[in-house]
Structure formats: C-alpha cells, structure tokens
Design a protein around this motif. Structure first.
Motif, mmCIF file in Angstrom:
data_model
loop_
_atom_site.group_PDB
_atom_site.id
_atom_site.type_symbol
_atom_site.label_atom_id
_atom_site.label_comp_id
_atom_site.label_asym_id
_atom_site.label_seq_id
_atom_site.Cartn_x
_atom_site.Cartn_y
_atom_site.Cartn_z
ATOM 1 N N GLY A 42 31.585 80.927 60.925
ATOM 2 C CA GLY A 42 31.284 80.181 62.142
ATOM 3 C C GLY A 42 32.196 78.994 62.404
ATOM 4 O O GLY A 42 32.071 78.332 63.420
ATOM 5 N N THR A 43 33.123 78.704 61.495
ATOM 6 C CA THR A 43 33.973 77.530 61.645
ATOM 7 C C THR A 43 35.058 77.789 62.681
ATOM 8 O O THR A 43 35.861 78.693 62.543
ATOM 9 N N GLY A 44 35.057 76.959 63.716
ATOM 10 C CA GLY A 44 36.049 77.072 64.781
ATOM 11 C C GLY A 44 36.914 75.823 64.831
ATOM 12 O O GLY A 44 36.868 74.962 63.943
ATOM 13 N N LEU A 45 37.672 75.686 65.906
ATOM 14 C CA LEU A 45 38.615 74.581 66.042
ATOM 15 C C LEU A 45 37.896 73.228 66.094
ATOM 16 O O LEU A 45 38.360 72.257 65.500
ATOM 17 N N ASP A 46 36.767 73.151 66.773
ATOM 18 C CA ASP A 46 36.043 71.880 66.851
ATOM 19 C C ASP A 46 35.597 71.411 65.473
ATOM 20 O O ASP A 46 35.753 70.227 65.131
ATOM 21 N N GLN A 47 35.075 72.327 64.656
ATOM 22 C CA GLN A 47 34.645 71.959 63.318
ATOM 23 C C GLN A 47 35.831 71.563 62.438
ATOM 24 O O GLN A 47 35.741 70.634 61.639
ATOM 25 N N VAL A 48 36.957 72.255 62.595
ATOM 26 C CA VAL A 48 38.155 71.926 61.819
ATOM 27 C C VAL A 48 38.604 70.507 62.164
ATOM 28 O O VAL A 48 38.944 69.710 61.282
ATOM 29 N N ARG A 49 38.587 70.164 63.456
ATOM 30 C CA ARG A 49 38.988 68.819 63.866
ATOM 31 C C ARG A 49 38.014 67.760 63.358
ATOM 32 O O ARG A 49 38.427 66.675 62.959
ATOM 33 N N GLN A 50 36.721 68.061 63.349
ATOM 34 C CA GLN A 50 35.737 67.112 62.842
ATOM 35 C C GLN A 50 35.903 66.898 61.343
ATOM 36 O O GLN A 50 35.803 65.762 60.849
ATOM 37 N N ALA A 104 43.740 64.190 52.667
ATOM 38 C CA ALA A 104 42.709 64.961 51.962
ATOM 39 C C ALA A 104 42.463 66.295 52.653
ATOM 40 O O ALA A 104 42.246 67.315 51.983
ATOM 41 N N PHE A 105 42.534 66.324 53.988
ATOM 42 C CA PHE A 105 42.352 67.585 54.710
ATOM 43 C C PHE A 105 43.490 68.543 54.390
ATOM 44 O O PHE A 105 43.263 69.731 54.141
ATOM 45 N N ALA A 106 44.726 68.048 54.383
ATOM 46 C CA ALA A 106 45.883 68.900 54.073
ATOM 47 C C ALA A 106 45.781 69.445 52.652
ATOM 48 O O ALA A 106 46.113 70.606 52.408
ATOM 49 N N ALA A 138 50.516 75.387 61.361
ATOM 50 C CA ALA A 138 49.884 75.571 62.671
ATOM 51 C C ALA A 138 48.462 75.030 62.660
ATOM 52 O O ALA A 138 48.028 74.375 63.624
ATOM 53 N N LEU A 139 47.719 75.268 61.577
ATOM 54 C CA LEU A 139 46.358 74.747 61.469
ATOM 55 C C LEU A 139 46.343 73.222 61.415
ATOM 56 O O LEU A 139 45.488 72.579 62.040
ATOM 57 N N LEU A 140 47.287 72.636 60.700
ATOM 58 C CA LEU A 140 47.366 71.181 60.640
ATOM 59 C C LEU A 140 47.677 70.598 62.018
ATOM 60 O O LEU A 140 47.100 69.586 62.420
ATOM 61 N N ALA A 141 48.570 71.249 62.755
ATOM 62 C CA ALA A 141 48.912 70.781 64.100
ATOM 63 C C ALA A 141 47.730 70.932 65.055
ATOM 64 O O ALA A 141 47.483 70.065 65.898
ATOM 65 N N LEU A 142 46.987 72.027 64.928
ATOM 66 C CA LEU A 142 45.793 72.210 65.758
ATOM 67 C C LEU A 142 44.730 71.169 65.413
ATOM 68 O O LEU A 142 44.052 70.635 66.293
ATOM 69 N N ALA A 143 44.577 70.889 64.124
ATOM 70 C CA ALA A 143 43.541 69.959 63.678
ATOM 71 C C ALA A 143 43.823 68.528 64.122
ATOM 72 O O ALA A 143 42.904 67.800 64.498
#
Length: 163
Positions: free
Chosen positions: A44-52, A61-63, A97-102
């Motif tokens: 269920g994890t989407g872009l909004d949750q990744v950014r949060q 720490a996220f990286a 790409a995920l880091l840039a989106l986040a």
C-alpha cells in the motif's frame, strides 16, 4: 511482553532516554532501517507515504534505509510511486529516481497519450475503382502465385533424409 504492548510507544520511550541505551546505538539504527524498509516494500505504500517517511527521517537516514531495499522491491516501489515513469534497468538508477521523487526534485511522470487508432474499413470500396478489383478476382490468370509453405518438424526431417 504481551500482545497488547505498543512497541512503537516503547521505542519512543527508549528514544527519549537514548543516553540510558548508549551501547545499543547500532541495534537501534538497524531496527529503524528494517522498520522503514518493511514499510517501503509494503503493497500500500505510495508516493505520499514515501515523502512522509523521508520528511520524518531526514534525507540521510531515508537514503540509508532505501539503499538496503532489494532490487526487485525497489522496482515495485518505483512503479507504485511513479506508474507512468520510465522503466529503469539499473537498481542504482531506481534508487536515484526514488530519492528525487521523495524530495520533490522530480515530479511523477504524466501518462503519455497514445494516438487514437483509425478504424480500417472492411467493406469493399464503392465507386469506379472497385470494378477492376472484382474482375481481377474472377480471372484466375491474374491471381497471385500461391505462397510456398515452410517445411518444419517431421516433414523437414523426411525431406532431408530423402536428399
């Protein structure tokens, strides 16, 4: 500890008294990374949750947590976060790409609209051009030569044995 224990509350209490648990710093780091990775790979994890999650943990720490996600799971996460984005082959490119989106430096891709297909008319054209085609179909000498059939399988073996 019983099933009713709130482990996140216990982790917050431990974090509030970090000096008391100074010898467990490495274990705490590993636990945080595992918790974050488990949430990132969840369906269920989407872009909004990744950014949060990134906002909560901070960029470093996220990286670090994202870097430990297995390559197939990273691909699935990127597909959920940016479903219309380009398919990246290398795991390092997916993480970038995920880091840039986040962090918001790259927006999710918009769907590409494909041009509408034109419906081909299946009817024979009416008019003066239609008559020559009908006459050619009736005349056997004007018919195209039959196509040669490609021989495969057992028939090919028999032919090669006969030669």
């Amino acid at each position: 500890m019983g099933e009713e224990t709130d482990f996140f509350q216990l982790m917050a209490a431990i974090g509030g008294k970090a000096a008391l648990f100074s010898a467990s710093g490495h274990a705490a780091r590993k636990a945080v990374n595992e918790i974050v990775r488990a949430q990132l790979v969840a369906d269920g994890t989407g872009l909004d949750q990744v950014r949060q999650i990134r906002a909560l943990l901070g960029p470093a720490a996220f990286a670090e947590a994202l870097d430990g996600v297995p390559a197939p799971k990273t691909k699935a996460l990127l597909t959920r976060a940016d479903p219309h984005g380009p398919a990246l082959a290398q795991p390092g490119d997916r993480i970038k790409a995920l880091l840039a989106l986040a962090d918001g430096s790259r927006a999710p891709s918009v769907p590409v609209e494909k041009p509408a297909r034109k419906a081909a008319s299946r009817k024979a054209p009416a008019g003066p051009d239609a008559a020559p085609k009908e006459e050619a179909a009736k005349d056997p000498s004007a018919a195209p030569a039959p196509r040669k059939r490609k021989i495969t399988g057992r028939a090919a073996l028999r032919v090669s044995e006969e030669r």
